[in-house]
Design a protein around this motif. Structure first.
Motif, mmCIF file in Angstrom:
data_model
loop_
_atom_site.group_PDB
_atom_site.id
_atom_site.type_symbol
_atom_site.label_atom_id
_atom_site.label_comp_id
_atom_site.label_asym_id
_atom_site.label_seq_id
_atom_site.Cartn_x
_atom_site.Cartn_y
_atom_site.Cartn_z
ATOM 1 N N SER A 85 39.358 31.699 45.667
ATOM 2 C CA SER A 85 39.538 32.327 46.981
ATOM 3 C C SER A 85 38.768 31.568 48.033
ATOM 4 O O SER A 85 39.289 31.292 49.118
ATOM 5 N N ASP B 210 46.449 34.666 48.285
ATOM 6 C CA ASP B 210 45.265 34.913 47.454
ATOM 7 C C ASP B 210 45.530 36.108 46.547
ATOM 8 O O ASP B 210 45.387 37.247 46.967
ATOM 9 N N GLU B 211 45.913 35.839 45.340
ATOM 10 C CA GLU B 211 46.243 36.865 44.346
ATOM 11 C C GLU B 211 47.107 37.979 44.950
ATOM 12 O O GLU B 211 46.713 39.141 44.964
HETATM 13 MG MG LIG Z 1 39.496 35.660 44.559
#
Ligand SMILES: [Mg+2]
Ligand SMILES: Nc1ncnc2c1ncn2[C@@H]1O[C@H](COP(=O)(O)OP(=O)(O)OP(=O)(O)O)[C@@H](O)[C@H]1O
Lengths: 249, 364
Positions: A48, A168-169
């Protein structure tokens, strides 16, 4: 073709610390226009942090980041310039709950791109149709399911007509039955040629659309390869261990 | 294979209807509940009945002097005789229409902005913060052909409202700026805001008012010229903005970091992010806190009595010391309390209404 045109994102020896903690260590990464990159790695490895440095949600302390020819430094003008061209989709959507879905989508085009409202709305409806929820345009985010909210978030980013999308995910906060609807949208986007950097543990997605898979651990890029090679023939033990854990069940 | 058919939806059960049903369920549902109900009813009976009798049934409302109070109950003549004083202080009688008009305009604006579906809300709102203050100032103080009525003649409820409204309207934006400054990443701005907030919060309002009226003239040569009301107002605004800043800061902290990041990632500038994303949400969370602060400000306006300005409570107390009217403190203080209560209660209801209207499902 010159270098700037070929690489839309360049990270050169990027280092970052949180206090004394060295999160990113000598990161080097070049992303070509139209390239689709999947980033994976264990929790806390800095995935991240790395993609958030690209639109300056986090600040790097050493090294150089160039996005679309603009050098990322503390100059607010450059940061603004880059954020216009880089869309981001978050794990927790980060939709604005006080605005309707449509207003969420038109906010940035109207205020940042100075687009007339009518035009912004037309574009927003086009993207809401693409993520298959035009009928929700006048609802508030709080009235939608998680999968629908994430698709709105994707549409909201696309409305700025970005050259790069960061994810991000995007599916890890979703219930299993909603993951597919979001992944489908992302696959479509990838097939249309959008440049994408995607942190995800969805290995099926990586196999299907990625041009390159990057494996990070302890703040470093440990390994990067084409998905075929990456999954079938991992080089480092760390990657092998990680893959066995992710694909094991 | 068995086919799944969902059960038909049924309407929700009807609750027992009618007043008897309601009472049985809520007041007499069990023996302890019944005892509490009876006890409460008894207490109300022994307190309320004599009070109502004193205040309404055997009370006098109109007359000229205390000799008109003959019924033995409340002597509201005390209030009605001085009604104008309590409302306007020593404002000249032939100009009462001026504060009245200013007040009616204000109510009209608030109503316009609150009633859904009325057109031109944006323009009315802009007029309310640009044109209205000028109009109200001219009406109350004078100018443009109207006689000037110096502020030392203002008083009563009118003065209370002027102080509270200006305090509220000016303190909110200053408070927001202070709160944003306190969260700023620029150390100088941050420090200035912290010092300002902590200084004004640490001093009692009564001291601030006293300093504003007594000490300012000592320190500044021209200080004596500055209007007394103006000096008091500046003190109140400083004090109030410091409190408001802390309420706003609480609201900002309640927002998730994701909201700030979402706005940043879209390329919004700092002020766009604050105005379009952060403050609309934070202000909604802050409504109860803001209204709480406003209500306490409203009541604190009475403190200006120490610098010789008489708000509604000040006028009442002055009247109570009138030798011709000795002995009616209950009537006087009840009246003052009632005036404060009406306004504070309205603010409280308005805030609940606002919260309902701004509610858009769960927040992030
Ligand atoms: Mg992360
Ligand atoms: N604001 C911060 N201050 C201090 N440390 C931080 C901060 N943000 C992240 N970290 C630390 O930096 C490291 C990398 O965090 P990062 O969020 O990039 O990991 P990640 O690879 O995305 O992990 P995950 O898969 O759990 O999301 C973690 O060890 C984390 O504890």
């Amino acid at each position: 073709m010159t270098n700037e045109q070929e690489f839309i994102i360049t990270l050169n020896n990027v280092n970052k610390w949180y206090g004394q903690f060295h999160v990113l260590k000598d990161i080097n990464l070049n992303v070509k226009v139209g390239e689709r990159i999947v980033i994976c790695g264990p929790s806390g490895s800095g995935k991240s942090t790395m993609i958030r440095c690209i639109n300056h949600l986090e600040e790097h302390q050493e090294g150089e980041i160039v996005v679309d020819g603009v050098v990322l430094n503390n100059d607010l003008k450059n940061i603004g310039q880059i954020r216009k061209e880089v869309g981001m989709v978050f794990q927790h959507f980060n939709l604005f709950p006080h605005l309707t879905v449509l207003q969420n989508c038109t906010l940035a085009p109207i205020w940042v791109r100075k687009m007339p409202q009518k035009e912004a709305e037309a574009i927003a409806m086009k993207y809401l149709e693409r993520v298959k929820i035009p009928e929700q345009a006048n609802k508030f985010p709080g009235q939608l399911s998680g999968g629908q909210q994430q698709r709105v978030a994707i549409a909201r980013s696309l409305c700025m007509n970005p050259r790069v999308m960061l994810f991000d995910e995007p599916t890890s906060a979703l219930d299993p039955e909603m993951i597919k609807e979001v992944l489908d949208v992302m696959v479509e986007l990838a097939q249309e040629g959008m440049t994408m950097l995607c942190v995800t543990h969805e290995m099926g997605f990586a196999k299907k659309v990625a041009d390159r898979v990057i494996f990070m651990d302890a703040g470093q890029i440990v390994e990067e390869n084409e998905p075929q090679e990456f999954f079938n023939n991992p080089q480092s033990d760390r990657t092998k261990l990680f893959l066995s854990q992710v694909l094991g069940h | 294979m068995e086919k799944f058919t969902p059960i038909e939806s049924r309407p929700a059960p009807l609750v027992e209807v009618g007043i008897i049903g309601w009472m049985r369920r809520n007041l007499f549902s069990s023996i302890p509940n019944t005892l509490v109900t009876i006890f409460t009813a008894y207490m109300l009976w022994i307190v309320l009945v004599p009070f109502l009798n004193w205040a309404f049934i055997s009370s006098d409302w109109f007359g000229e002097s205390r000799h008109d109070c003959t019924s033995g109950g409340a002597c509201w003549v005390f209030v009605t005789v001085r009604w104008n004083l309590f409302m306007y202080g020593f404002y000249p009688e032939d100009s009462y229409w001026r504060p009245n008009l200013a007040f009616i305009l204000l109510i009209a604006i608030i109503a316009w902005l609150s009633i859904p579906n009325l057109p031109f809300k944006k323009w009315v709102g802009i007029a309310a913060i640009t044109i209205y203050p000028v109009v109200a100032y001219t009406l109350l103080y004078g100018g443009f052909g109207l006689d000037v009525i110096p502020t030392h003649r203002w008083g009563g409820l009118m003065l209370t409202l002027v102080l509270a409204l200006i305090g509220i309207v000016v303190a909110i934006p200053i408070g927001i700026l202070l709160a944003l400054g306190r969260r700023s990443e620029m150390p100088v701005i941050k420090m200035v805001c912290v010092i300002f907030i902590e200084f004004w919060r640490g001093v009692p309002l009564i001291t601030i008012l006293f300093m504003a009226s007594v000490m300012l003239p000592l320190f500044f040569a021209g200080g004596t010229d500055a209007d007394k009301l103006m000096r008091a107002l500046i003190g109140i605004v400083m004090f109030q903005s410091a409190y408001m800043a802390e309420v706003v800061r609480g609201g900002l902290q309640a927002l998730s970091k994701g909201q700030f990041e979402g706005a940043d990632a879209l390329g919004l500038s700092y002020w766009q992010k604050m105005n379009l994303v952060v403050l609309p949400q934070a202000l909604k969370i802050m409504i109860p806190g803001i209204v709480n602060t406003l209500i306490s400000l409203f009541k604190d306006t009475s403190l200006i009595v120490i610098i010789g300005l008489l708000d509604v409570l000040g006028m009442v107390r002055q009247a109570l010391s009138d030798p011709a009217w000795l002995g009616y403190p209950a009537e006087g203080y009840l009246f003052a309390a009632f005036m404060f209560w009406i306004f504070c209660f309205s603010m409280s209801r308005y805030s609940i209404y606002l919260e309902d209207r701004l509610n858009t499902g769960h927040r992030n």
